[in-house]
Design an enzyme around this catalytic site. Structure first.
Site, mmCIF file in Angstrom:
data_model
loop_
_atom_site.group_PDB
_atom_site.id
_atom_site.type_symbol
_atom_site.label_atom_id
_atom_site.label_comp_id
_atom_site.label_asym_id
_atom_site.label_seq_id
_atom_site.Cartn_x
_atom_site.Cartn_y
_atom_site.Cartn_z
ATOM 1 N N GLU A 1 -7.230 -0.843 6.538
ATOM 2 C CA GLU A 1 -6.426 -0.079 7.364
ATOM 3 C C GLU A 1 -6.126 1.433 6.851
ATOM 4 O O GLU A 1 -6.068 2.418 7.390
ATOM 5 C CB GLU A 1 -5.154 -0.883 8.012
ATOM 6 C CG GLU A 1 -5.154 -2.107 8.887
ATOM 7 C CD GLU A 1 -5.937 -3.349 8.078
ATOM 8 O OE1 GLU A 1 -6.354 -4.167 8.955
ATOM 9 O OE2 GLU A 1 -5.785 -3.292 6.855
ATOM 10 N N GLU B 1 -6.873 -2.555 -3.400
ATOM 11 C CA GLU B 1 -7.147 -1.226 -4.027
ATOM 12 C C GLU B 1 -7.000 -0.204 -2.643
ATOM 13 O O GLU B 1 -8.013 0.697 -2.484
ATOM 14 C CB GLU B 1 -8.040 -0.759 -4.853
ATOM 15 C CG GLU B 1 -7.987 -1.515 -6.203
ATOM 16 C CD GLU B 1 -9.096 -1.260 -7.163
ATOM 17 O OE1 GLU B 1 -9.927 -0.267 -6.976
ATOM 18 O OE2 GLU B 1 -9.674 -2.232 -7.953
ATOM 19 N N GLY B 2 -6.162 -0.858 -1.736
ATOM 20 C CA GLY B 2 -6.242 0.211 -0.402
ATOM 21 C C GLY B 2 -6.660 -0.780 0.484
ATOM 22 O O GLY B 2 -7.873 -0.924 0.714
ATOM 23 N N SER C 1 0.829 -1.278 0.074
ATOM 24 C CA SER C 1 0.078 -0.040 0.109
ATOM 25 C C SER C 1 0.760 1.351 0.016
ATOM 26 O O SER C 1 0.285 2.298 -0.493
ATOM 27 C CB SER C 1 -1.105 -0.018 1.172
ATOM 28 O OG SER C 1 -1.906 -1.155 1.096
#
Length: 380
Positions: A366, A362-363, A134
């Protein structure tokens, strides 16, 4: 069939309701629940079918307009409710070509977007690296200018459509600054990249580790300007982030449909599972979670389509809530099915595998919490 009353919400226009009906008809006549024996071949075939039906045009927008996020979300919700691989095939055409749609030159758009929209070319989005998930600002893949070419060296991993894509929008460090400031985006033909490893995950789809071994591409293969790669990548992800929540919503709606069907038919003595108060409470909680997710998803999609406001917080909330709650809804449906719920080939077992990755892709959840908290703390 899932409840479509949400289409009367003020977030939608008549064209969205027309699209929803078209999607439903197409899925009923085209999609079946059988698992794919060969996910590569299945994805290629699905991309071709989606292109033929005209749905992939929604992924790329047009020369004057960005992709309509509400339309993308309706597509992903409907496709996911029928079959996860259909949703995947649709979504990756959008994400993989998104940087070109948003930031590409006229020539780049003319070369690639019609092929993406027709299903002729399969797109890939290559950002994640083995040591950089990320935290995209710390990627190490590099691109150096050499005359009229760029030379790319590095490695990407967990790349969706890896091994079947015709091109990868690839992010690499070009050295304009530290961290996020030194990244750029490039269009890299698939035949220039080495597929080092195919990666197998719990919900099968094409996924791979890619190697860039002194890959040479023309100077005009850069998307945007040197050093703009981080912004390009983040805006592309933001455009499609809400639609990840929509896919989760589709999985959750199907889980509720399956739970309702099971509870009405499963006998418990002289009654059915649906007559049990505990079951009724669980079904109510599932419906509540789904409606809350739908409100967040379509509010954020509407905001993006309206423009003029920074809606990163709304997009993060939609993605976070929809994926987390869908995981719980599907778990409840599995629990309600008892032993059948963990039996291979039963729909809720498939959904249980399908949903898990959406809390990471896609993220991760958290990261979404960080986006929300940072926006709150800066008084956004």
């Amino acid at each position: 069939m899932a409840d479509k009353s949400f289409l009367s919400w003020p977030f939608f226009e008549e064209r969205h309701r027309v699209l929803a009906a078209k999607l439903e008809d197409w899925c009923r006549s085209t999609i079946h629940d059988a698992p794919a024996a060969d996910e590569d071949a299945a994805c290629r075939a699905l991309v071709a079918e989606l292109g033929k039906a005209g749905f992939l045009k929604l992924c790329v927008g047009d020369s004057k307009h960005r992709p309509d996020v509400r339309s993308l979300a309706l597509c992903r919700e409907t496709f996911a409710r029928y079959h996860g691989l259909v949703d995947f095939s649709f979504a990756m055409q959008g994400l993989g070509s998104g940087a070109i749609s948003l930031f590409g030159t006229v020539e780049q758009k003319r070369e690639w977007l019609p092929r993406v929209a027709s299903g002729e070319a399969i797109a890939g989005f290559a950002m994640t690296e083995p040591e950089c998930g990320s935290d995209a600002a710390n990627m190490s893949t590099s691109a150096m200018r050499d005359g009229n070419e760029w030379v790319i060296v590095g490695e990407k991993t967990y790349i969706s459509n890896g091994g079947i894509a015709d091109f990868y929008v690839t992010f690499a460090r070009t050295g304009e600054g530290e961290g996020a400031r030194g990244l750029s985006a490039f269009i890299v033909p698939a035949d220039a990249v080495t597929v080092a490893e195919r990666i197998h995950v719990i919900a099968p789809h094409p996924l791979a580790r890619l190697k860039y071994d002194n890959v040479r591409i023309p100077a005009d293969a850069i998307v945007g300007e040197p050093g703009e790669g981080f912004r390009i990548g983040m805006e592309t992800l933001t455009l499609f982030r809400v639609t990840v929540g929509a896919a989760a919503l589709g999985f959750a709606r199907r889980a509720l449909d399956e739970a309702l069907l099971w509870s009405r038919s499963r006998r418990l003595g002289t009654a059915t599972l649906a007559d049990n108060a505990v079951t009724q409470a669980k079904l109510a909680d599932m419906a509540l979670a789904i409606d809350a997710s739908a409100l967040l998803v379509y509010r954020a999609a509407w905001q993006q389509d309206q423009g003029g406001v920074d809606n990163r917080r709304a997009a993060a909330m939609a993605k976070l809530h929809a994926t987390e709650r869908a995981q719980q809804v599907i778990d409840d449906a599995v629990q309600m099915h008892g032993g059948a719920g963990v039996t291979s080939g039963v729909k809720v077992e498939e959904l249980y595998r399908d949903i898990r990755s959406l809390r990471i892709y896609e993220g991760a959840s958290e990261v979404q919490r960080q986006i929300i908290a940072r926006d709150l703390l800066k008084g956004g």
